[in-house]
Design an enzyme around this catalytic site. Structure first.
Site, PDB file in Angstrom:
ATOM      1  N   THR A  46       1.822   6.915   0.195  1.00 14.05           N
ATOM      2  CA  THR A  46       0.724   5.824  -0.051  1.00 14.05           C
ATOM      3  C   THR A  46       0.952   5.577  -1.427  1.00 14.05           C
ATOM      4  OG1 THR A  46      -1.560   5.162   0.133  1.00 14.05           O
ATOM      5  CG2 THR A  46      -1.213   7.050  -0.930  1.00 14.05           C
TER       6      THR A  46
ATOM      7  N   ARG B 120      -6.594   8.635 -10.345  1.00 12.71           N
ATOM      8  CA  ARG B 120      -7.157   8.884  -9.138  1.00 12.71           C
ATOM      9  C   ARG B 120      -6.082   9.240  -8.132  1.00 12.71           C
ATOM     10  NH1 ARG B 120      -6.495   6.939  -3.594  1.00 12.71           N
ATOM     11  NH2 ARG B 120      -8.552   6.891  -2.563  1.00 12.71           N
ATOM     12  N   VAL B 121      -6.472  10.332  -7.424  1.00 12.80           N
ATOM     13  CA  VAL B 121      -5.436  10.721  -6.470  1.00 12.80           C
ATOM     14  C   VAL B 121      -6.569  10.825  -5.090  1.00 12.80           C
ATOM     15  CG1 VAL B 121      -4.225  12.860  -5.251  1.00 12.80           C
ATOM     16  CG2 VAL B 121      -4.240  12.011  -7.922  1.00 12.80           C
ATOM     17  N   GLY B 122      -5.842  10.519  -3.965  1.00 10.99           N
ATOM     18  CA  GLY B 122      -6.378  10.372  -2.710  1.00 10.99           C
ATOM     19  C   GLY B 122      -6.253  11.318  -1.965  1.00 10.99           C
ATOM     20  N   ASP B 123      -6.321  11.346  -0.508  1.00 10.77           N
ATOM     21  CA  ASP B 123      -6.176  12.257   0.330  1.00 10.77           C
ATOM     22  C   ASP B 123      -4.669  12.502   0.840  1.00 10.77           C
ATOM     23  OD1 ASP B 123      -6.277   9.807   1.590  1.00 10.77           O
ATOM     24  OD2 ASP B 123      -6.349  10.684   3.661  1.00 10.77           O
TER      25      ASP B 123
ATOM     26  N   THR C 167      -1.683   3.182   4.036  1.00 16.78           N
ATOM     27  CA  THR C 167      -1.142   4.430   3.941  1.00 16.78           C
ATOM     28  C   THR C 167      -0.284   4.619   5.371  1.00 16.78           C
ATOM     29  OG1 THR C 167      -3.002   5.432   2.548  1.00 16.78           O
ATOM     30  CG2 THR C 167      -1.473   6.945   3.716  1.00 16.78           C
TER      31      THR C 167
ATOM     32  N   GLY D 173      -9.663   7.328   0.881  1.00 18.38           N
ATOM     33  CA  GLY D 173      -9.211   8.980   0.891  1.00 18.38           C
ATOM     34  C   GLY D 173     -10.289   9.695   0.330  1.00 18.38           C
TER      35      GLY D 173
ATOM     36  N   THR E 132      -5.439   7.649   7.489  1.00 18.47           N
ATOM     37  CA  THR E 132      -5.515   6.432   6.730  1.00 18.47           C
ATOM     38  C   THR E 132      -6.677   5.983   6.450  1.00 18.47           C
ATOM     39  OG1 THR E 132      -4.535   4.145   6.561  1.00 18.47           O
ATOM     40  CG2 THR E 132      -5.204   4.992   8.664  1.00 18.47           C
ATOM     41  N   GLY E 133      -6.911   5.152   5.340  1.00 12.69           N
ATOM     42  CA  GLY E 133      -8.197   4.691   5.105  1.00 12.69           C
ATOM     43  C   GLY E 133      -8.731   5.284   3.602  1.00 12.69           C
TER      44      GLY E 133
ATOM     45  N   SER F 117       0.706  -1.088  -0.200  1.00  7.65           N
ATOM     46  CA  SER F 117      -0.116  -0.189  -0.084  1.00  7.65           C
ATOM     47  C   SER F 117       0.726   1.210  -0.013  1.00  7.65           C
ATOM     48  CB  SER F 117      -0.921  -0.054   1.127  1.00  7.65           C
ATOM     49  OG  SER F 117      -0.320  -0.313   2.248  1.00  7.65           O
TER      50      SER F 117
HETATM   51  N1  GLY Z   1      -5.547   7.015   2.087  1.00  6.72           N
HETATM   52  C1  GLY Z   1      -5.178   6.756   1.011  1.00  6.72           C
HETATM   53  C2  GLY Z   1      -5.677   6.874  -0.031  1.00  6.72           C
HETATM   54  O1  GLY Z   1      -7.141   6.711  -0.081  1.00  6.72           O
HETATM   55  O2  GLY Z   1      -5.170   6.869  -1.163  1.00  6.72           O
END
Ligand code: GLY
Length: 319
Positions: free
Chosen positions: A199, A209-212, A181, A235, A232-233, A79
């Site tokens: 991450t 796709r881009v997360g948090d 993450t 995003g 974490t989790g 991850s």
């Molecule tokens: N928290 C990591 C993501 O959703 O990419």
């Protein structure tokens, strides 16, 4: 402006109108706590790498970068960084950000082929007039800074992706093998806070796709007057509530780190009807060295180091 509704929400976590007014201007003076490293999941080695720097009187910024590099380089951590699960087209794309004690921030998103995105994020922070570089621009910048271009897709992650392609059934996974993450925050001997978050994002995400994790205020936020928070989790859930900024601002208004993490999770629970289907966990570290941890689902563990001893603890959960 404080309307009645806001005031009630603040009162629910024990904040009076007077302290809120003060808090909006600046954090109240707090005593600085003992040096601490705090990271998501059972990232013991990351904490130990960070502690090596903290224990010698080094800067929290160096500590969190050093810590974040451990899972980035670990091929068995699917991850983060090298060995991370790819998107559904087979590309390993990485997101990371870093913040120092002066409020400086740097991040990269959709970065490919570079094993240590956290180190690139730091270069963005220190060497450019920008905060966030994306995709090919981030890669070009990294290469210009001397980072090596590498294949980050390990045989194991390639095999898992090929297996996934047989059904291509996309479901966010909850508590992936006690890691996900890494968000890591630290308080150094000088009383300064910094944080890092890195991450490979959700396995088999859509391309692009881009997360948090690379978004300042979502995956990470540090305010050296108050505290630091990371997530974490899933995003998307964090992005919709700008969770890490929320946690730090609640702390500024008088909430303990634990109260702040709980309220940030509750924002998601109250607003996102499908919260039972995914995980989000928050960690917070106050300037006084107090810790908070809370998640939607049980199973969110975190690593805390104080006095050279690292423990992995179970965070409380809503469900
Ligand atoms: N928290 C990591 C993501 O959703 O990419």
């Amino acid at each position: 402006m404080i309307n009645r509704r806001n005031f009630i929400a603040q009162s629910a976590i024990g904040i009076t109108g007077a302290t809120f007014a003060n808090a909006c201007q600046t954090a109240q003076t707090v005593s600085v706590g003992e040096p601490t490293v705090l990271s998501t999941w059972n990232n013991i080695k990351a904490n130990e790498a960070a502690w090596q720097i903290i224990s010698k009187g080094g800067r929290a910024l160096d500590a969190v970068e050093n810590g974040a590099k451990i899972p980035e380089a670990d091929p068995n951590d699917q991850s983060v960084g090298y060995g991370g699960l790819p998107d559904r087209n087979g590309n390993v794309t990485l997101d990371a950000c870093i913040m120092d004690e002066m409020g400086n921030a740097g991040s990269v998103c959709y970065l490919q082929h570079i094993k240590h995105p956290i180190a690139v994020a730091r270069k963005v922070m220190e060497l450019t007039p920008h905060v966030l570089l994306a995709g090919d621009g981030a890669l070009d910048f990294a290469l210009a800074q001397g980072f090596q271009k590498e294949n980050l897709l390990t045989d194991k992650s390639k095999q898992d992706w090929e297996e996934w392609l047989k059904t291509a059934n996309y479901q966010p996974k909850i508590n992936v093998e006690m890691h996900d993450t890494i968000g890591i925050v630290a308080l150094d001997q000088s009383g300064n806070l910094s944080g890092a978050c890195t991450t490979s994002g959700l396995g088999y995400k859509m391309q692009g796709r881009v997360g948090d994790s690379p978004i300042i205020g979502a995956g990470l936020f540090v305010d050296n007057e108050v505290g630091a928070a990371t997530s974490t989790g899933l995003g998307e859930a964090v992005l919709k509530t700008l969770g890490s900024f929320l946690v730090v601002e609640l702390m500024r208004q008088g909430a303990t780190p634990q109260q702040a993490c709980e309220e940030a999770v509750m924002r998601i629970v109250r607003k996102q009807k499908n919260y039972r289907d995914f995980q989000v966990g928050y960690l917070a570290l106050s300037k006084s060295g107090e810790i908070g941890a809370f998640s939607i689902q049980p199973g969110f563990v975190y690593a805390v180091t104080k006095g050279g001893t690292t423990q992995v603890l179970d965070g409380k959960a809503y469900l």
